[in-house]
Design a protein around this motif. Structure first.
Motif, short mmCIF file in Angstrom:
data_model
loop_
_atom_site.label_atom_id
_atom_site.label_comp_id
_atom_site.label_asym_id
_atom_site.label_seq_id
_atom_site.Cartn_x
_atom_site.Cartn_y
_atom_site.Cartn_z
N ALA A 102 47.46 46.98 46.22
CA ALA A 102 46.21 46.23 46.24
C ALA A 102 45.46 46.31 44.92
N ALA A 103 46.04 47.01 43.95
CA ALA A 103 45.35 47.22 42.67
C ALA A 103 45.17 45.91 41.93
N GLY A 104 43.99 45.73 41.33
CA GLY A 104 43.71 44.59 40.48
C GLY A 104 43.51 45.07 39.05
N ILE A 131 40.39 47.49 38.52
CA ILE A 131 39.13 47.21 39.19
C ILE A 131 39.02 48.10 40.43
N THR A 132 37.83 48.64 40.67
CA THR A 132 37.57 49.35 41.92
C THR A 132 36.32 48.77 42.57
N SER A 133 36.35 48.70 43.88
CA SER A 133 35.19 48.17 44.61
C SER A 133 34.14 49.23 44.85
N SER A 134 34.48 50.48 44.57
CA SER A 134 33.56 51.59 44.81
C SER A 134 33.05 52.18 43.50
N GLU A 163 32.23 43.02 39.09
CA GLU A 163 32.71 41.88 39.87
C GLU A 163 33.95 41.30 39.21
N ALA A 164 34.90 40.91 40.05
CA ALA A 164 36.16 40.43 39.49
C ALA A 164 36.70 39.26 40.30
N ASN A 165 37.23 38.30 39.57
CA ASN A 165 37.96 37.18 40.17
C ASN A 165 39.44 37.45 39.96
N ILE A 166 40.14 37.85 41.03
CA ILE A 166 41.53 38.29 40.93
C ILE A 166 42.48 37.14 41.23
N VAL A 167 43.49 37.00 40.36
CA VAL A 167 44.54 35.99 40.55
C VAL A 167 45.89 36.69 40.38
N GLY A 226 53.52 38.29 39.23
CA GLY A 226 53.69 39.34 40.23
C GLY A 226 52.63 40.42 40.21
N PHE A 227 51.65 40.33 39.32
CA PHE A 227 50.57 41.32 39.25
C PHE A 227 49.24 40.68 39.61
N ALA A 228 48.37 41.48 40.25
CA ALA A 228 47.01 41.02 40.54
C ALA A 228 46.14 41.37 39.35
#
Length: 340
Positions: free
Chosen positions: A69-71, A95-98, A136-140, A144-146
């Motif tokens: 789930a890593a971005g 990126i971490t949400s915490s 804040e991040a917009n992940i794409v 094969g990587f987020a």
């Protein structure tokens, strides 16, 4: 010719296939494997044989394998988008949400000590830690990587890197020569910068765009142009074509008509890359450059050349430009100049 990527061995996959991953633990203890991350191994001879960028990319892949789930963001995302990165990063950026998980952790890449010497073999080989960022991040998805989106990745880097590094990124992502993946427009970056809360960051983006040149042909050329600006020299005319009685001479990297000075950045690839050599030998390429330079000098121009050392050491470039007769129009900014 590019070398093959390092092959990662996952303990979890080995257990699924064979019912046990003990063979990996034994091979690690015997000095045959490097543990890139907990549960991810690689051949030790292969790990030591490749260059730093290969080990960094393998570490990113190991992190992704253990944290699906890593971005990835910042310099790691920049690399995954195949944009010019200022050296191999010290960390894999995620990126971490915490906010409580934000921060840096040291490398976990390990190898067993040789019982005879007491050394692992990794003493002089850099490992890569993990840096987690809470923003804040917009992940794409990219290969094969987020990762953060292209525009966010570029913005995140332009506002944090030194000016020569930022201009090199802008030139590449805006340039007509970009052939690997998606590109952006000036409008894309201007619109993205308008949404930044920081006035200083908005000014930085506009400064980078004012120096960006879509026609730039190399990272060294881009960094040179930005450093010329930082040092306070007048802006050169890029990609100027010269002719004499024999016809076309060359299209040069930089030209200062008021000084009669031609500037050229010489990267090693010009003399070593088979594609750039176009079937010529290195000796033939150097001879052709000399003849071209002689024709420019016959027209009355001064020709000054510099290489990678000059674009990573401002003092070297300053001496070369002043030696060619250029004068500064403004004082350089106070404090240390941008370095690689």
């Amino acid at each position: 010719m590019q070398s093959e990527p390092l092959v990662l061995i996952l303990a979890s996959r080995r257990r699924v296939l064979t019912g046990s991953s003990r063979s990996l633990s034994r091979a690690y203890a015997n000095g045959e494997l490097v543990r890139v991350r907990a549960g991810v191994y690689c051949s030790k001879p292969a790990w030591l044989a490749v260059k730093a960028w290969k080990r960094y990319s393998a570490t990113v892949a190991a992190v992704a394998a253990m944290e699906p789930a890593a971005g990835f963001c910042y310099l790691t995302a920049l690399r995954l988008w195949r944009l010019p990165c200022p050296g191999v990063p010290d960390h894999v950026h995620m990126i971490t949400s915490s906010p409580h998980k934000a921060g840096k952790l040291p490398s976990t890449t390990r190898a067993a000590k040789d019982p005879k010497t007491g050394f692992t073999g990794l003493e002089d080989v850099r490992g890569y830690g993990v840096a987690r960022h809470h923003w804040e991040a917009n992940i794409v998805q990219v290969r094969g990587f987020a990762v953060t989106s292209l525009v966010q990745t570029v913005m995140d880097c332009l506002v944090r890197l030194e000016l020569p590094e930022a201009v090199a990124i802008a030139d590449n992502v805006l340039g007509r020569r970009r052939i690997e993946g998606e590109s952006l427009t000036r409008v894309d970056l201007e619109q993205a910068s308008a949404g930044l809360a920081s006035a200083a960051k908005r000014r930085r983006i506009l400064e980078v765009l004012s120096l960006a040149d879509e026609a730039a042909e190399s990272v060294g050329e881009s960094r040179s142009r930005a450093l010329i600006h930082v040092l306070g020299y007048p802006p050169p005319v890029p990609q100027h074509s010269f002719y004499d009685h024999e016809g076309f001479i060359a299209r040069t990297d930089f030209f200062w008509p008021e000084y009669g000075v031609v500037g050229e950045f010489d990267g090693d690839a010009k003399y070593l890359d088979d594609e750039l050599l176009g079937g010529r030998s290195t000796r033939e390429a150097i001879l052709a450059e000399k003849k071209r330079e002689d024709r420019l000098r016959a027209l009355g121009y001064t020709v000054v050349r510099w290489d990678w050392k000059a674009v990573t050491d401002p003092e070297v470039l300053r001496r070369k430009l002043e030696g060619a007769g250029l004068s500064r129009r403004k004082s350089p900014p106070r404090g240390p100049l941008p370095l690689a």
